[in-house]
Design an enzyme around this catalytic site. Structure first.
Site, short mmCIF file in Angstrom:
data_model
loop_
_atom_site.label_atom_id
_atom_site.label_comp_id
_atom_site.label_asym_id
_atom_site.label_seq_id
_atom_site.Cartn_x
_atom_site.Cartn_y
_atom_site.Cartn_z
N LYS A 1 1.13 -1.20 0.03
CA LYS A 1 -0.07 0.40 0.02
C LYS A 1 1.16 1.13 0.61
CE LYS A 1 -4.02 -1.79 0.43
NZ LYS A 1 -5.15 -1.85 0.30
N LYS B 1 -3.51 -10.11 -6.19
CA LYS B 1 -5.02 -10.68 -5.54
C LYS B 1 -6.24 -9.72 -5.79
CE LYS B 1 -5.56 -7.71 -1.40
NZ LYS B 1 -7.01 -8.04 -0.99
N LYS C 1 -10.28 -5.04 -4.40
CA LYS C 1 -11.10 -3.78 -5.02
C LYS C 1 -10.96 -1.97 -5.12
CE LYS C 1 -13.27 -4.88 0.03
NZ LYS C 1 -12.10 -3.67 0.68
N1 AQP Z 1 -8.04 -11.69 -3.72
C1 AQP Z 1 -9.22 -11.85 -3.12
N2 AQP Z 1 -8.86 -13.41 -2.42
C2 AQP Z 1 -9.52 -14.07 -1.70
N3 AQP Z 1 -9.73 -14.17 -0.29
C3 AQP Z 1 -9.79 -11.77 -0.38
N4 AQP Z 1 -10.10 -10.91 0.57
C4 AQP Z 1 -9.31 -9.73 -0.48
N5 AQP Z 1 -8.52 -10.19 -1.57
C5 AQP Z 1 -9.04 -11.34 -1.41
C6 AQP Z 1 -10.42 -10.98 1.47
O1 AQP Z 1 -11.37 -10.57 2.09
C7 AQP Z 1 -11.40 -9.83 3.43
C8 AQP Z 1 -11.96 -8.13 3.55
O2 AQP Z 1 -11.26 -7.65 2.34
P1 AQP Z 1 -10.65 -6.51 3.30
O3 AQP Z 1 -11.88 -5.62 2.58
O4 AQP Z 1 -10.52 -5.94 4.79
O5 AQP Z 1 -9.12 -5.70 2.69
P2 AQP Z 1 -8.48 -6.00 1.56
O6 AQP Z 1 -7.69 -7.51 2.19
O7 AQP Z 1 -6.94 -5.05 1.65
O8 AQP Z 1 -9.03 -6.56 0.30
P3 AQP Z 1 -9.10 -5.65 -0.77
O9 AQP Z 1 -10.22 -6.41 -1.31
O10 AQP Z 1 -8.05 -6.01 -2.01
O11 AQP Z 1 -9.71 -4.30 -0.41
P4 AQP Z 1 -8.12 -3.17 -0.59
O12 AQP Z 1 -8.27 -3.00 -2.21
O13 AQP Z 1 -9.39 -2.06 -0.45
O14 AQP Z 1 -7.04 -3.56 0.06
C9 AQP Z 1 -10.48 -10.67 3.55
O15 AQP Z 1 -10.73 -11.53 4.79
C10 AQP Z 1 -9.33 -10.58 2.29
O16 AQP Z 1 -7.66 -11.81 3.63
#
Ligand code: AQP
Length: 324
Positions: free
Chosen positions: A111, A193, A196
């Site tokens: 990040k 991965k 969002k």
């Molecule tokens: N690509 C993924 N595959 C499987 N699990 C995933 N998670 C996120 N991306 C994947 C799981 O979803 C839950 C919520 O995640 P989060 O929003 O708290 O943060 P994150 O892991 O950083 O998810 P994003 O989508 O990548 O969000 P941004 O882009 O905002 O950082 C967690 O249990 C995560 O493991």
């Protein structure tokens, strides 16, 4: 009854990875655990947010939980900032967390690269706030995707350190990570991965994407060299698409490979688009039927229940540490 805790950041609308990696498990776990599921808005503000959009995203994430099957009669659903003890415990845990262990966190490194203009203290301290979210509720398990494993391990370390300094206070929770779907990859780059807040919306399938957008994103998805529909370590793009197909259709990858033997990528992508669209349409009709005011009421009641647990744990922490 044993407890489970997890959360998602309202940084955007949720995607298939969030569902397959985490929320799918939440729905099952709420039947056998005392479940606490949180919309972690204080985490979201570690990157720049538009206030109006953030307010909408918080509500949308709560509605997403409900439409995916999280049941407010079985689970406590609430917003992190409605329970002030999350931030309070984070301060306490900051006093035992080491700079060196936070510097090792891969999410911070990623990040910080992505948001060079805004590498703030909150972004660095994110894992300590996440440890507080979890430890306030004494859960045995924390269902997350693979990317959050390191943060749950840090949570365990902080719990053990606090316990050894001040006496047994926290349970050391275990990450619960699926064998399949723990790391759904980006459609445009199967080495990253699905995320969002990815720069390109073609990278993820949002649960609120229209069927046309889903079909377009899948048709543009990167594939591997070769022409067969087969998974394997040397075929990361196909393995990812087959995993999504398999988890949403409840068929094994082997069966899907058999079904598409002798067929090409176009046929497979068409079939995958159908499977995803069906899932997403069912989800969206439940999502759209939810009344915003009723959802806000569920969040209010959830926060009231969560506060009872969080206040008690915070009192225990303060007493153990000698805070009057
Ligand atoms: N690509 C993924 N595959 C499987 N699990 C995933 N998670 C996120 N991306 C994947 C799981 O979803 C839950 C919520 O995640 P989060 O929003 O708290 O943060 P994150 O892991 O950083 O998810 P994003 O989508 O990548 O969000 P941004 O882009 O905002 O950082 C967690 O249990 C995560 O493991």
């Amino acid at each position: 009854m044993k407890r489970v805790f997890s959360g998602v950041q309202p940084t955007n609308n949720l995607h298939l990875g969030n569902y397959l990696g985490a929320i799918k498990n939440w729905v099952e776990l709420q039947n056998s655990y005392d479940a606490f599921y949180c919309v972690v808005d204080l985490h979201a503000i570690t990157v720049k947010q538009d206030p109006k959009q953030l307010r909408q995203n918080v509500l949308n994430v709560a509605k997403t939980y409900l439409a995916l099957g999280v049941d407010p009669d079985k689970s406590t659903i609430f917003v992190q900032s409605h329970v002030p003890q999350h931030a309070e415990l984070a301060w306490v845990l900051n006093t035992i967390a080491k700079l060196s262990e936070l510097e090792r966190m891969t999410q911070f490194k990623d990040k910080a690269k992505e948001h060079k203009e805004n590498i703030n203290m909150g972004l660095f301290d994110y894992p300590v706030l996440m440890a507080s979210d979890i430890l306030l509720y004494s859960p045995e398990v924390v269902p997350v995707g693979e990317d959050q494993k390191q943060h749950v391990e840090l949570t365990r370390d902080l719990a053990a350190r606090f316990n050894s300094l001040y006496g047994k206070t926290f349970i050391e929770p275990k990450p619960l990570i699926n064998k399949e779907g723990a790391r759904i990859m980006g459609l445009d780059d199967p080495t990253k991965k699905m995320s969002k807040s990815a720069a390109s919306a073609n990278s993820y399938i949002a649960l609120l994407d229209s069927p046309e957008v889903v079909a377009k994103k899948i048709s543009r998805a990167v594939t591997d060299s070769g022409t067969t529909i087969e998974s394997g370590a040397d075929r990361p793009a196909l393995t990812n698409l087959l995993t999504i197909y398999s988890l949403l259709s409840n068929q094994s990858i082997k069966n899907i490979e058999k079904e598409y033997a002798g067929k090409g990528y176009a046929d497979f992508k068409k079939g995958l688009a159908q499977v995803v669209t069906q899932f997403i349409s069912e989800f969206q009709s439940k999502f759209n039927a939810l009344d915003d005011n009723k959802v806000k009421k569920i969040l209010e009641e959830g926060a009231a229940k969560a506060k009872v647990v969080a206040e008690k744990k915070m009192e225990e922490v303060k007493t153990k540490m000698g805070l009057l």
